[in-house]
Design a protein around this motif. Structure first.
Motif, PDB file in Angstrom:
ATOM      1  N   TYR A  81      61.631  82.826  37.707  1.00  0.00           N
ATOM      2  CA  TYR A  81      60.595  82.092  38.019  1.00  0.00           C
ATOM      3  C   TYR A  81      60.152  80.892  37.065  1.00  0.00           C
ATOM      4  O   TYR A  81      59.888  79.785  37.681  1.00  0.00           O
ATOM      5  CB  TYR A  81      59.164  82.996  38.050  1.00  0.00           C
ATOM      6  N   ALA A 101      62.634  78.233  37.431  1.00  0.00           N
ATOM      7  CA  ALA A 101      62.369  77.367  38.338  1.00  0.00           C
ATOM      8  C   ALA A 101      61.211  76.632  38.330  1.00  0.00           C
ATOM      9  O   ALA A 101      61.302  75.249  38.755  1.00  0.00           O
ATOM     10  CB  ALA A 101      62.363  78.332  39.682  1.00  0.00           C
ATOM     11  N   GLY A 131      62.025  72.440  38.659  1.00  0.00           N
ATOM     12  CA  GLY A 131      61.431  71.904  39.768  1.00  0.00           C
ATOM     13  C   GLY A 131      60.585  70.714  39.336  1.00  0.00           C
ATOM     14  O   GLY A 131      60.721  69.496  39.846  1.00  0.00           O
ATOM     15  N   TYR A 181      60.998  82.897  49.047  1.00  0.00           N
ATOM     16  CA  TYR A 181      61.840  83.511  47.964  1.00  0.00           C
ATOM     17  C   TYR A 181      61.293  85.093  48.040  1.00  0.00           C
ATOM     18  O   TYR A 181      61.753  85.929  47.928  1.00  0.00           O
ATOM     19  CB  TYR A 181      61.425  83.034  46.540  1.00  0.00           C
TER      20      TYR A 181
END
Length: 341
Positions: free
Chosen positions: A8, A11, A15, A131
């Motif tokens: 998490y 990402a 991102g 997800y």
């Protein structure tokens, strides 16, 4: 759980900093990049991580995952809008402090900037919920598979335990007939029955045994039945010795032999023959029990046969086939087990 948390945060950083890097390259190409601009891009990414993480907290705190799509969408839009307004206000304040930039000239410009941030947040929400639902679906699938395996094992165990009382009933009937006529033979038969029952109880705890173990058990069983049928029961073995190490469900042959005696030999005044064979066709292990007699004209030909079909289906699925037919004046029960390729 730790692995999921790590994914998490990874990402999140990839991102938001990737988006800032794209803006960085655009400004660099246009020769508009400044030191304060780099600082603000860094702060933009940090704010993006903080505010998106705050949305995640809201989603988990108020359990947004319990909602279906129709009630979920307006809630997500509201959270994204509020987060965008707070984000834009915070970023505008930082821009004013760091670069002394002036406030937007019009309300329309402010709305456009808020909508841009909201668009980024909605993309983040799309990836986050996608997800979550994919992971939830996979966990549900694993749970269902585990439940199916558990139910399968319970049913197999129940089917295996049903074999012992059925076999015991027939064997005791055989011994009962000997008690008055031949007490010594009856005593020896009780000893043999004791050994057979001990073996069957051990088999009942196993999912698979070797063909050799099964054949030895069937020989003992038939020796006990010969006491009752005497010359009326003839047995022929046609087992390829190279197949004795193959594994099969316990008592699968014994069930077919028992069924052959109960529905075949016992109904013939002159008795008959039972032929037991095992062969390898290259792609299948074929187990066959032939007996004198005919198939009775009724759907249910015995608990043993129904038990056998169910056990094969649970253990092998579509890789096992059972047939019961008449051929050459004999009843043929045949099991085909496909080999793994």
């Amino acid at each position: 759980m730790k692995s999921q948390t790590g994914i998490y945060w990874l990402a999140q950083f990839i991102g938001w900093f990737s988006y800032s890097m794209i803006i960085f390259l655009v400004l660099y190409i246009d020769n508009k990049l400044t030191r304060n601009g780099i600082i603000l891009l860094f702060l933009f990414s940090v704010l993006g991580i903080l505010f998106s993480h705050g949305m995640r907290w809201v989603f988990r705190r108020f359990d947004f995952f319990r909602f279906k799509l129709n009630p979920l969408i307006p809630r997500l839009l509201l959270v994204a809008l509020v987060s965008s307004i707070l984000f834009q206000g915070t970023y505008a304040l930082l821009s004013l402090v760091i670069s002394r930039s002036k406030a937007p000239d019009s309300i329309l410009e402010i709305i456009v900037e808020i909508l841009l941030i909201m668009f980024l947040f909605l993309i983040w929400i799309l990836f986050y919920f996608s997800y979550h639902y994919v992971r939830k679906s996979r966990l549900e699938e694993i749970k269902n598979l585990q439940l199916a395996d558990s139910q399968k094992e319970i049913e197999l165990q129940n089917l295996r335990t049903q074999l012992n009382p059925h076999f015991l009933f027939n064997a005791l009937n055989s011994i009962r007939a000997l008690i008055d006529l031949e007490p010594k033979l009856a005593k020896d038969s009780v000893t043999k029955l004791s050994n057979i029952l001990r073996t069957s109880l051990l088999f009942g705890r196993k999912e698979l045994i070797t063909l050799e173990e099964e054949c030895n058990f069937v020989r003992d069983y038939l020796d006990l039945e010969k006491v009752r049928f005497e010359e009326r029961l003839q047995v022929e073995w046609m087992i390829n010795t190279q197949l004795l190490g193959e594994t099969i469900p316990p008592l699968i042959l014994q069930t077919l032999v028992e069924n052959a005696i109960k529905h075949g030999i016992s109904n013939l005044k002159a008795g008959g023959v039972i032929k037991i064979s095992a062969e390898n066709t290259g792609r299948e292990l074929v187990l066959t029990v032939r007996n004198s007699g005919t198939i009775q004209n009724k759907v249910d030909v015995g608990v043993g046969i129904q038990n056998t079909k169910r056990r094969l289906a649970l253990t092998y699925g579509d890789k096992a086939d059972f047939t019961l037919r008449e051929a050459d004046n004999m009843v043929v029960a045949e099991i085909r087990l496909k080999k793994e390729t």
